[in-house]
Design a protein around this motif. Structure first.
Motif, mmCIF file in Angstrom:
data_model
loop_
_atom_site.group_PDB
_atom_site.id
_atom_site.type_symbol
_atom_site.label_atom_id
_atom_site.label_comp_id
_atom_site.label_asym_id
_atom_site.label_seq_id
_atom_site.Cartn_x
_atom_site.Cartn_y
_atom_site.Cartn_z
ATOM 1 N N MET A 115 49.323 56.836 67.360
ATOM 2 C CA MET A 115 47.902 57.388 66.620
ATOM 3 C C MET A 115 48.020 58.840 65.948
ATOM 4 S SD MET A 115 44.679 56.132 69.234
ATOM 5 C CE MET A 115 45.838 56.087 70.646
ATOM 6 N N LEU A 116 48.962 59.659 66.550
ATOM 7 C CA LEU A 116 49.089 60.948 66.052
ATOM 8 C C LEU A 116 49.772 60.729 64.712
ATOM 9 C CD1 LEU A 116 49.992 63.309 69.197
ATOM 10 C CD2 LEU A 116 47.977 63.463 67.412
ATOM 11 N N MET A 139 47.269 72.735 59.000
ATOM 12 C CA MET A 139 48.399 72.038 59.553
ATOM 13 C C MET A 139 47.991 72.708 61.094
ATOM 14 S SD MET A 139 49.776 69.571 58.332
ATOM 15 C CE MET A 139 50.833 69.189 59.612
ATOM 16 N N LEU A 140 47.601 73.816 61.299
ATOM 17 C CA LEU A 140 47.217 74.481 62.831
ATOM 18 C C LEU A 140 46.541 73.535 63.379
ATOM 19 C CD1 LEU A 140 47.161 76.657 64.653
ATOM 20 C CD2 LEU A 140 45.182 77.792 63.489
ATOM 21 N N GLY A 141 45.229 72.929 62.677
ATOM 22 C CA GLY A 141 44.392 71.643 63.376
ATOM 23 C C GLY A 141 45.094 70.661 63.955
ATOM 24 N N TYR A 142 46.310 70.091 63.165
ATOM 25 C CA TYR A 142 46.845 69.026 63.622
ATOM 26 C C TYR A 142 47.889 69.540 64.803
ATOM 27 C CZ TYR A 142 50.261 65.631 63.563
ATOM 28 O OH TYR A 142 51.335 64.140 64.054
ATOM 29 N N VAL A 143 48.762 70.536 64.616
ATOM 30 C CA VAL A 143 49.673 71.045 65.694
ATOM 31 C C VAL A 143 48.978 71.230 66.937
ATOM 32 C CG1 VAL A 143 51.080 72.699 66.197
ATOM 33 C CG2 VAL A 143 51.282 71.859 64.051
ATOM 34 N N ALA A 144 47.807 71.841 66.818
ATOM 35 C CA ALA A 144 46.920 72.059 68.133
ATOM 36 C C ALA A 144 46.533 70.616 68.670
ATOM 37 C CB ALA A 144 45.706 72.856 67.655
ATOM 38 N N ILE A 145 46.095 69.780 68.052
ATOM 39 C CA ILE A 145 45.278 68.539 68.467
ATOM 40 C C ILE A 145 46.724 67.881 69.022
ATOM 41 C CG2 ILE A 145 45.057 67.181 66.718
ATOM 42 C CD1 ILE A 145 42.662 67.874 69.680
ATOM 43 N N ALA A 146 47.691 67.803 68.214
ATOM 44 C CA ALA A 146 48.760 66.980 68.760
ATOM 45 C C ALA A 146 49.484 67.619 70.087
ATOM 46 C CB ALA A 146 49.961 66.868 67.442
ATOM 47 N N TRP A 193 47.078 66.559 72.788
ATOM 48 C CA TRP A 193 47.114 65.414 73.007
ATOM 49 C C TRP A 193 47.927 64.928 74.051
ATOM 50 C CZ3 TRP A 193 43.520 61.800 73.020
ATOM 51 C CH2 TRP A 193 43.828 60.260 73.153
ATOM 52 N N LEU A 194 49.359 65.326 73.553
ATOM 53 C CA LEU A 194 50.478 64.914 74.241
ATOM 54 C C LEU A 194 50.662 65.626 75.677
ATOM 55 C CD1 LEU A 194 53.177 65.392 71.326
ATOM 56 C CD2 LEU A 194 52.091 63.179 72.342
ATOM 57 N N ILE A 195 50.056 66.780 75.688
ATOM 58 C CA ILE A 195 49.889 67.176 77.271
ATOM 59 C C ILE A 195 49.098 66.549 78.035
ATOM 60 C CG2 ILE A 195 49.177 69.444 78.458
ATOM 61 C CD1 ILE A 195 50.357 71.030 76.043
ATOM 62 N N GLN A 196 47.784 66.199 77.350
ATOM 63 C CA GLN A 196 46.722 65.474 78.299
ATOM 64 C C GLN A 196 47.375 64.084 78.475
ATOM 65 O OE1 GLN A 196 44.116 62.981 77.574
ATOM 66 N NE2 GLN A 196 45.207 62.642 75.504
ATOM 67 N N ARG A 226 41.072 66.671 81.626
ATOM 68 C CA ARG A 226 41.553 66.332 80.176
ATOM 69 C C ARG A 226 40.713 66.529 79.145
ATOM 70 N NH1 ARG A 226 42.628 60.585 81.434
ATOM 71 N NH2 ARG A 226 42.864 60.578 79.022
ATOM 72 N N VAL A 227 39.412 66.050 79.338
ATOM 73 C CA VAL A 227 38.344 66.242 78.092
ATOM 74 C C VAL A 227 38.125 67.837 77.919
ATOM 75 C CG1 VAL A 227 36.010 65.980 77.559
ATOM 76 C CG2 VAL A 227 37.405 64.091 78.505
ATOM 77 N N TRP A 228 37.911 68.661 79.117
ATOM 78 C CA TRP A 228 37.818 70.077 79.010
ATOM 79 C C TRP A 228 38.968 70.658 78.509
ATOM 80 C CZ3 TRP A 228 33.495 72.557 79.221
ATOM 81 C CH2 TRP A 228 32.427 72.071 79.880
ATOM 82 N N PHE A 229 40.184 70.228 78.736
ATOM 83 C CA PHE A 229 41.364 70.690 77.942
ATOM 84 C C PHE A 229 41.449 70.877 76.553
ATOM 85 C CE2 PHE A 229 45.677 70.097 76.568
ATOM 86 C CZ PHE A 229 46.213 71.643 76.779
#
Length: 112
Positions: free
Chosen positions: A1-2, A16-23, A26-29, A63-66
């Motif tokens: 999905m990423l 790209m900051l938005g992509y890197v941050a959410i990616a 997402w991987l951590i959660q 995970r949601v709060w993170f």
């Protein structure tokens, strides 16, 4: 999905900051989810239902709060990146939950 989100970010010229941050978030959660599932299975096998349910509940909410915290911090750093991260995070969770639902229906044969 990423991997599907990256071309969208590039084609739409989103930060790209938005992509890197959410990616990264997402991987951590997802790692936390994987760990919690394994722990819950071990606890259920040991007959500790309450502990298993507590593990699942705490990690689900955590995970949601993170992810929300990562989006907030990204938005504080760059407003447009925060919005892009938020929209991507919502899309990822929606697709993930829908995929889990479909997988569950296929596994259990619900409705047959």
């Amino acid at each position: 999905m990423l991997a599907l989100a990256l071309p969208v970010f590039l084609l739409a010229s989103l930060p790209m900051l938005g992509y890197v941050a959410i990616a990264g978030a997402w991987l951590i959660q997802r790692g936390a989810h994987w760990y919690a599932e394994g722990r819950a299975k071990r606890l259920l096998a040991a007959g500790e239902r309450r502990s298993a349910m507590a593990t699942v509940g705490v990690t689900t909410l955590g995970r949601v709060w993170f992810l929300a915290l990562v989006v907030l911090l990204t938005g504080l750093a760059d407003r447009e990146a925060g919005l892009a991260a938020a929209v991507t995070g919502v899309a990822l969770f929606t697709l993930f939950i829908a995929g889990q639902g479909v997988a569950h229906i296929r596994e259990e044969g619900v409705g047959r």
